[in-house]
Structures are given as C-alpha cells and as structure tokens.
Enzyme design. Sequence first.
Site, PDB file in Angstrom:
ATOM      1  N   GLU A 115       0.844  -1.203   0.000  1.00  0.00           N
ATOM      2  CA  GLU A 115       0.000   0.000   0.000  1.00  0.00           C
ATOM      3  C   GLU A 115       0.879   1.252   0.000  1.00  0.00           C
ATOM      4  O   GLU A 115       2.021   1.193   0.445  1.00  0.00           O
ATOM      5  CB  GLU A 115      -0.833   0.053   1.295  1.00  0.00           C
ATOM      6  N   LYS A 117       2.414   4.510   1.519  1.00  0.00           N
ATOM      7  CA  LYS A 117       2.597   4.966   2.895  1.00  0.00           C
ATOM      8  C   LYS A 117       2.331   6.467   2.914  1.00  0.00           C
ATOM      9  O   LYS A 117       3.149   7.274   2.475  1.00  0.00           O
ATOM     10  CB  LYS A 117       4.016   4.655   3.384  1.00  0.00           C
ATOM     11  N   ASP A 119       1.869  10.235   3.908  1.00  0.00           N
ATOM     12  CA  ASP A 119       2.648  11.075   4.806  1.00  0.00           C
ATOM     13  C   ASP A 119       1.730  12.083   5.488  1.00  0.00           C
ATOM     14  O   ASP A 119       1.712  13.265   5.165  1.00  0.00           O
ATOM     15  CB  ASP A 119       3.743  11.791   4.005  1.00  0.00           C
ATOM     16  N   TYR A 231      -7.097   2.590   6.491  1.00  0.00           N
ATOM     17  CA  TYR A 231      -6.442   1.380   6.001  1.00  0.00           C
ATOM     18  C   TYR A 231      -6.411   0.198   6.957  1.00  0.00           C
ATOM     19  O   TYR A 231      -5.930  -0.861   6.595  1.00  0.00           O
ATOM     20  CB  TYR A 231      -5.010   1.695   5.532  1.00  0.00           C
ATOM     21  N   LYS A 320      10.913   2.552   2.857  1.00  0.00           N
ATOM     22  CA  LYS A 320      11.035   4.015   2.757  1.00  0.00           C
ATOM     23  C   LYS A 320      11.769   4.408   1.474  1.00  0.00           C
ATOM     24  O   LYS A 320      12.795   3.825   1.139  1.00  0.00           O
ATOM     25  CB  LYS A 320      11.795   4.563   3.974  1.00  0.00           C
ATOM     26  N   CYS A 414      14.232  47.991  -2.914  1.00  0.00           N
ATOM     27  CA  CYS A 414      13.848  46.927  -3.841  1.00  0.00           C
ATOM     28  C   CYS A 414      15.054  46.567  -4.723  1.00  0.00           C
ATOM     29  O   CYS A 414      15.702  47.460  -5.272  1.00  0.00           O
ATOM     30  CB  CYS A 414      12.692  47.421  -4.696  1.00  0.00           C
ATOM     31  N   CYS A 417      14.297  48.085  -8.462  1.00  0.00           N
ATOM     32  CA  CYS A 417      14.162  49.508  -8.796  1.00  0.00           C
ATOM     33  C   CYS A 417      14.859  50.416  -7.785  1.00  0.00           C
ATOM     34  O   CYS A 417      14.915  51.629  -7.968  1.00  0.00           O
ATOM     35  CB  CYS A 417      12.690  49.885  -8.901  1.00  0.00           C
ATOM     36  N   CYS A 432       7.603  46.195  -2.319  1.00  0.00           N
ATOM     37  CA  CYS A 432       8.091  47.327  -3.086  1.00  0.00           C
ATOM     38  C   CYS A 432       6.839  48.054  -3.537  1.00  0.00           C
ATOM     39  O   CYS A 432       5.994  47.475  -4.217  1.00  0.00           O
ATOM     40  CB  CYS A 432       8.894  46.863  -4.303  1.00  0.00           C
ATOM     41  N   CYS A 437       8.060  49.998 -10.741  1.00  0.00           N
ATOM     42  CA  CYS A 437       9.167  49.048 -10.576  1.00  0.00           C
ATOM     43  C   CYS A 437       9.192  48.060 -11.756  1.00  0.00           C
ATOM     44  O   CYS A 437       8.181  47.423 -12.042  1.00  0.00           O
ATOM     45  CB  CYS A 437       8.991  48.297  -9.259  1.00  0.00           C
TER      46      CYS A 437
HETATM   47  S1  IVH Z   1      -0.197   0.326   8.798  1.00  0.00           S
HETATM   48  C1  IVH Z   1       0.447  -1.891  12.584  1.00  0.00           C
HETATM   49  N1  IVH Z   1      -0.620   1.397   6.468  1.00  0.00           N
HETATM   50  O1  IVH Z   1       3.023   5.062   8.658  1.00  0.00           O
HETATM   51  C2  IVH Z   1      -0.027  -1.108  11.456  1.00  0.00           C
HETATM   52  N2  IVH Z   1       0.469   2.693   8.132  1.00  0.00           N
HETATM   53  O2  IVH Z   1       5.700   4.501   9.898  1.00  0.00           O
HETATM   54  C3  IVH Z   1       0.841   0.049  11.207  1.00  0.00           C
HETATM   55  N3  IVH Z   1       1.010   4.965   7.425  1.00  0.00           N
HETATM   56  O3  IVH Z   1       2.180   5.462  12.003  1.00  0.00           O
HETATM   57  C4  IVH Z   1       0.300   1.023  10.296  1.00  0.00           C
HETATM   58  N4  IVH Z   1       0.175   4.810   5.415  1.00  0.00           N
HETATM   59  O4  IVH Z   1       0.671   6.592  10.342  1.00  0.00           O
HETATM   60  C5  IVH Z   1      -0.102   1.561   7.700  1.00  0.00           C
HETATM   61  N5  IVH Z   1      -1.107   2.263   4.367  1.00  0.00           N
HETATM   62  C6  IVH Z   1      -0.599   2.411   5.602  1.00  0.00           C
HETATM   63  C7  IVH Z   1      -0.016   3.627   6.009  1.00  0.00           C
HETATM   64  C8  IVH Z   1       0.528   3.725   7.285  1.00  0.00           C
HETATM   65  C9  IVH Z   1       0.775   5.599   6.276  1.00  0.00           C
HETATM   66  C10 IVH Z   1       1.723   5.576   8.562  1.00  0.00           C
HETATM   67  C11 IVH Z   1       1.081   5.346   9.892  1.00  0.00           C
HETATM   68  C12 IVH Z   1       2.183   4.831  10.770  1.00  0.00           C
HETATM   69  C13 IVH Z   1       3.415   5.128  10.006  1.00  0.00           C
HETATM   70  C14 IVH Z   1       4.463   4.084  10.323  1.00  0.00           C
END
Ligand code: IVH
Length: 678
Positions: A115, A117, A119, A231, A320, A414, A417, A432, A437
């Site tokens: 999935e 991740k 942010d 999720y 990551k 500025c 100018c 400015c 200008c």
């Molecule tokens: S699963 C035990 N799924 O990533 C289950 N986390 O570094 C753990 N996060 O704190 C989480 N997308 O906030 C899961 N598709 C995803 C996610 C996800 C973002 C974040 C989550 C967690 C952090 C871990």
Amino acid sequence: MDAAKEKSRLEELIKIIQEHNHRYHVLDMPIISDAEYDQLVAELLQLESKYPDLITPDSPSQRVGGGVSDRFRKVQHPQPILSLANGFDAEDLRSWLDRIAKLNPKVAASDFTVEPKLDGLTVVLHYRNGIFVQGATRGNGEIGEEVTRNLKTLQSLPLSIPVFQDGPAPPEYLVVRGEVFIDLEDFEELNRKQEELGEKVYQTPRNTAAGALRNLDSAVTAARPLRLLVYTIVTSEGSEVPESQLESLELLRAYGFSVPENIVHCLDIEEVVEACEAWGERRISLPYEIDGAVVKINNIAMADSLGIVGKDPRGAIAYKFPAQEVTTELLDIGVNVGRTGVLTPYAILDAVEVGGVIVRQATLHNFDFIQDKDIRIHDRVRIKRAGDVIPYVKGPILEVRPESAVTYSPPDVCPACEEKVATIEGEVAWYCVNPACPAQLVRNLEHYVSRTTLDIVGLGIKLVEQLVEQGLVKDVADLYRLKREDLIELEGFGDKKADNLLAAIESSKQRPLSRFIFALGIRGVGEVVGAELATFYCSMDRLAATTLEELIEIEGIGPNIAQAVVDWFALPANQNILAKLKQSGMWPELSGDSGAEGLPQPLEGLSFVVTGTLAGFSRKAVKDYIQERGGKVISAVSSKTSYLVSGESPGSKFAKAEQLGIPVLDEAGLRELAGEPL
Ligand code: IVH
C-alpha cells in the site's frame, strides 16, 4: 404530508444526503447538481426544525462547521496503535521475510499487500452501532488526543456507516485507523492564497494538516482541505472480522470509507520488491505525498501470530523511499519581486540532487522565516523537496555552522528599482510599493497575458522582458499601443510573427470581464473574486466607482480584499492605465452579447437580496434580470438593502428583512418595479 410521512421522509433524506456527500467528497462522482443538493438539505433542515427529536448525531445537519473546543481530552486507545519498522531497499525486504519465516515457516508461502505509505497523521476513529462517536490522534500509541469535533469537519469522514443504503450492516463497535493529510495541489492553492493576501505561507502539507487537526477552533479545521484515507480495522465487535488485509480494505470501502487506491496484491517477495519500486516511480504523479510503501502479510491471523518488537508489528514493514531531504551549503540569499510587489527571499545553493532532481535554488518563504530559523549565509542547510512542490529550506544545521557564516538582513530597497521598501500593518511580507518598478511590471505583464487570465498567445516571459527592457511597454495598457514597426525591430521577429502577436493582443479584448478583472493583478483578487466582482458590477465603469461599504456586502469578499480593491482604483497610476485601456477598446462588459445592452435601468441605485424559489426564474436568472436593469444583488440583508425578493419557502433572510422593515417583493412586484407591463 401527514406527520408519519414527514418523519419517514426525514429519515430518508438523511440517508440520501449522506450518499450524495460520499459521492461528492469521497468518490468524486456527484450525480446531482449543487442546487439540487442544497434543496435536499433545505428540506431536511425544515423537517428537522419541525421534529427536533428526530435529529440524529449522524445527520448531515450536524456536520460541525466551527466552534471552539476546550483543551483536548486524552483518550486511551483500545489497543496500542503501533508503528512500523523501516526497510530501504530490496535486500531489507528479503531479509525481513527470512527473519519472520524462521518464526513461522508458513510465512514463506504467504501473500502480501503493498500500500502507499501516506505522509500524514494517524487518526483512530470509533463507531458505535455505525455512528461516529470519537476520533483521536495517535499520541504516544497508548494515549491520544480526542479531536472528534475537528474530525467531524472532514467531508470524507462518514458520520455514520454504512454510507450506502445497501451497504453491509456495521458492527456494534468498530475502531478503524487511517491517515489525515492534504493533497499537494490543495496545499499549493492554500499557499497561493496566503501569498496573495501577503500572509505567512505554510511549510509542508503534513505540518499544515497537523496544525489544522489539532486546532482549538474547528472552524480553522473546516477551512483546510483535509482528507482522510482509512487502512486498518483496529477493533470490530459483534460482527465477522475479515481474514485478510485485502478483505478488510474491501469491507472498509463498502462501509463507505475512502481507502487508498491501487493496493497491489503480491504472491511472493520478489513481486513485493517490484511493487515497492513501482510505488517509488508512481510517487511523483500521486495527488498526495507518500514517503514509502507499506508491505503487509495479507493473512491477518498469520501476521498477528508473529508478534511485536518494541512498537513494530513483525507482520508488516515500511519500505522508505530515498530521501527527499538533503543538506548543502547556502551560498547566498536572493530576493524576488512578485507582481503585487511582495519581496520573497530565496536560497542560492551549492547545487545538490534531491529525489533525482538537481536543485540550485530553494524558497525561504519570507524574511521572518530567515530570522526565526536563524539562517545565515554559508550555513549548511537542510533542503526538502516533496512531490511537485518547489524545494524549500527547512533550516540550518547549527552543529556545523562555519565561522564564516554571515547574518542576513532584508534589503531596505527593492533589488529591481532601488526604491525604499515598506511593510503593511498586520502582514509579514515586505513590499516594493513603487508602481513603476520594472520587476513588478514584468510579473504584472506575465500575469496579464497568462493562460488563466487574458491568454495572449505568443507573449512569453522572454518577450515580456524584452518589451520592458526596450521601454516599449511601461504598463499593461501599452500592449495595445504596440506597432508592427516596434516589434520587427526586436530580436527574432519577422513580419508574420509581429502580425500574429498583434492579432493575439487584439483578441484579448474578447475575453470575459471576470478574466480582465483577475488580470489587473489587484491584491487578493484571484479567479474566484474576479468572477464575483464581474457578476456583481457587470462593467468596469461600475466597478471602478465602487465603495468599501458596497464591496464588503458581496459574498466571498472580506474587508482585506475590499480595501485592496478600493486602494487599487484610487491610485492615480492605475487610473491612468485604466483610461488608456478604455481608450484602446479593452473594456469588457459582462452581458455584452446577451442582448441586455441598452436596456433601461429602472433599478439603478437599488440593492436586492433574493430568497426562496421564484416560479418564473432560476436563482441565476433573477440575478441577471436585476443586474441587467441596473440593480445590485447582494447576499445578506442589512439596513441598507432596498428590497427583499422572496419566493416559495424563503429562508432566514425573510425574518431578518421583516425585523429591519425592508420591503418585500414577490416576482410580480419585482417585474412591476422594473417597469414591465402587468
Ligand atoms: S499500517 C500496525 N498502512 O506510517 C499497522 N500505516 O511509519 C501500522 N502509514 O504510524 C500502520 N500509510 O501513520 C499503515 N497504508 C498504511 C499507512 C501507514 C501511512 C503511517 C502510519 C504509521 C506510520 C508508520
């Protein structure tokens, strides 16, 4: 309708509106118009006012629009809200699987989900018998902060489940985990608006989302474009629990939650590696920021059987992506002059690669930011690049500050100018204020000719700079005075190119009034406000004669923008430009082609507020009718309103008008006032 029928209609409306909300905010596929939607809500509100006992906590009318909460309450999570161990390459993923296969050999033959991740910020949402009752931040994983009220402002958060009338029945108690974040485009738009208003820009989508979610005022949360994707099912009591992560996501979707798209189902670890790398490539084209991919053993019982190390479950791992954040030396600080005269500092960097792109410059937001972060020239600084967002400086690394580091002071004049710069009270920006200008002029012209404004094809930045440098154009109105002879003198110009450009400039006279107003570059007047002003005033002559009092009455126009508009028209330099534009025939009217020109103006000087439904007019038609006859349509009733035009089932404006003694007209009354024969 009798009482029983009305009550069942009320219940039906709650369901219907919830479904439309979901289609609009989550699926992005509305099936009714905004007006039809408003009508359903109006019908619901009317029934709820009649039967207040039937107002349920999940009614769409209970979506919180604002209000100040007390301090956040601390809440214990029903289960620890765990974190994830990190991996950074294919090898890390393979050795993760080897490690856990030693604990449970069946894992070697397991399937996985991969999935995105997200942010953002983790949230934990509780539903009792399908009703959203509590939402909290992750906090320390054991105890979080209760932000229910703020979460209720998120349109993608279902207040009750299932959202669909034929959706699966909810469990007695359900706790889900998801992520709250801001789409990159929404984030940039937010900052564009801040810049236009000369206010502080937000630093990152994630910080902004965090600030909004933990704001004490829900109105602030409601005003930020927060989104939610869910999720994980944390707890589900009183109904069957899915066996796999894929089924969980499917069930969550069926309940009406928004879940991440494009989840990849992988049958072995090599497919997992491929999917993680593919997410890395897809990353840049996603609407939101992701900082990796999350790999999960699909079978939930198997994943759980592996246990936890510290705060990380063994059954999942975060892959990551390579850093989008790097460090480099800040060689110098430059200053840009924007079209409204705002001075914006930027970092000149020792070139460095961030996420596959060479970066030489990065924004420093504003002068306060440099001071707050104590950023000095020759410092080693951290640079971040996220998605398509312009790279920005996060701050200096104080531990390695060289002796040669020099404190920076904002310029007094500025850089383009050399006129003295100024601040505006209550704003962090430096300006400015010299209308002549050249840097502002270039930016102004760029804006004036751009695709979203007057769309003058063939007039790019290079040419704009050339025209300004050669002294051929000193303001936007000079564009209409350019001659063929002037142009063919310029580098790279022939007869044909000159003629094409002149034709393109000429054709800008056909653009709508709203775009012309936007093109003028008045501070705070973007596309939306431009359109508001155009519908309200219908002509430049009327807009130019506006007053502060009148402007603030227009929906969507606050006191700052109103003041900026008045100030802009009051400047002699701008009056001169307008006179020149008018003389060249660049003077659009709103209803130029609607046949309204030349109509007598019996409603001139009168202001109208419209409420309820009129039999012979749509809302837009009645507005046009009044404006074409010289009247003004405003949004709120005040003592200065001349008339309230009221139709069937009027809203609260009716009571307000009665209270203030404002005369009320029906449709026939309006037509009579406008001089139509009865
Ligand atoms: S699963 C035990 N799924 O990533 C289950 N986390 O570094 C753990 N996060 O704190 C989480 N997308 O906030 C899961 N598709 C995803 C996610 C996800 C973002 C974040 C989550 C967690 C952090 C871990």
